[in-house]
Scaffold this motif. Structure first.
Motif, PDB file in Angstrom:
ATOM      1  N   SER A 299      39.565  30.686  31.501  1.00 14.46           N
ATOM      2  CA  SER A 299      38.370  30.009  30.976  1.00 14.46           C
ATOM      3  C   SER A 299      38.731  28.773  30.174  1.00 14.46           C
ATOM      4  N   TRP A 300      39.798  28.859  29.387  1.00 18.03           N
ATOM      5  CA  TRP A 300      40.235  27.701  28.601  1.00 18.03           C
ATOM      6  C   TRP A 300      40.648  26.555  29.528  1.00 18.03           C
ATOM      7  N   LEU A 301      41.441  26.852  30.555  1.00 21.54           N
ATOM      8  CA  LEU A 301      41.846  25.806  31.507  1.00 21.54           C
ATOM      9  C   LEU A 301      40.633  25.167  32.171  1.00 21.54           C
ATOM     10  N   ARG A 302      39.684  25.982  32.552  1.00 19.47           N
ATOM     11  CA  ARG A 302      38.483  25.461  33.205  1.00 19.47           C
ATOM     12  C   ARG A 302      37.685  24.566  32.267  1.00 19.47           C
ATOM     13  N   ALA A 303      37.506  25.010  31.031  1.00 22.58           N
ATOM     14  CA  ALA A 303      36.697  24.249  30.070  1.00 22.58           C
ATOM     15  C   ALA A 303      37.418  23.005  29.567  1.00 22.58           C
TER      16      ALA A 303
END
Length: 76
Positions: free
Chosen positions: A46-50
């Protein structure tokens, strides 16, 4: 979270990441390591995506590969 695709699909995703993102896998690994300390797989995805606007498939592949490498170092 587990990966729901084959090893070959995982390898194909990894091979496409540099061309699709403009960054090498080593660069992505470094970015994740320098990012926030997130213990759970899905949190790192999720962090990479955001933070980097990555598609879920690429983010999953990066985090999964990092986990595989980490496990190999622990047992090797």
């Amino acid at each position: 979270m587990t990966i729901h695709h084959s090893e070959q699909t995982h390898r194909n995703l990894l091979a496409r990441i540099p061309a699709a993102t403009g960054r090498s896998l080593d660069t992505w690994f470094q970015l994740v390591n320098e990012g926030p300390s997130l213990p759970r797989f899905e949190e790192r995805v999720s962090w990479l995506r955001a933070e980097h606007d990555l598609p879920r498939g690429y983010a999953n592949a990066i985090v999964h590969e990092m986990d595989l490498k980490r496990a190999a170092r622990a047992f090797g």
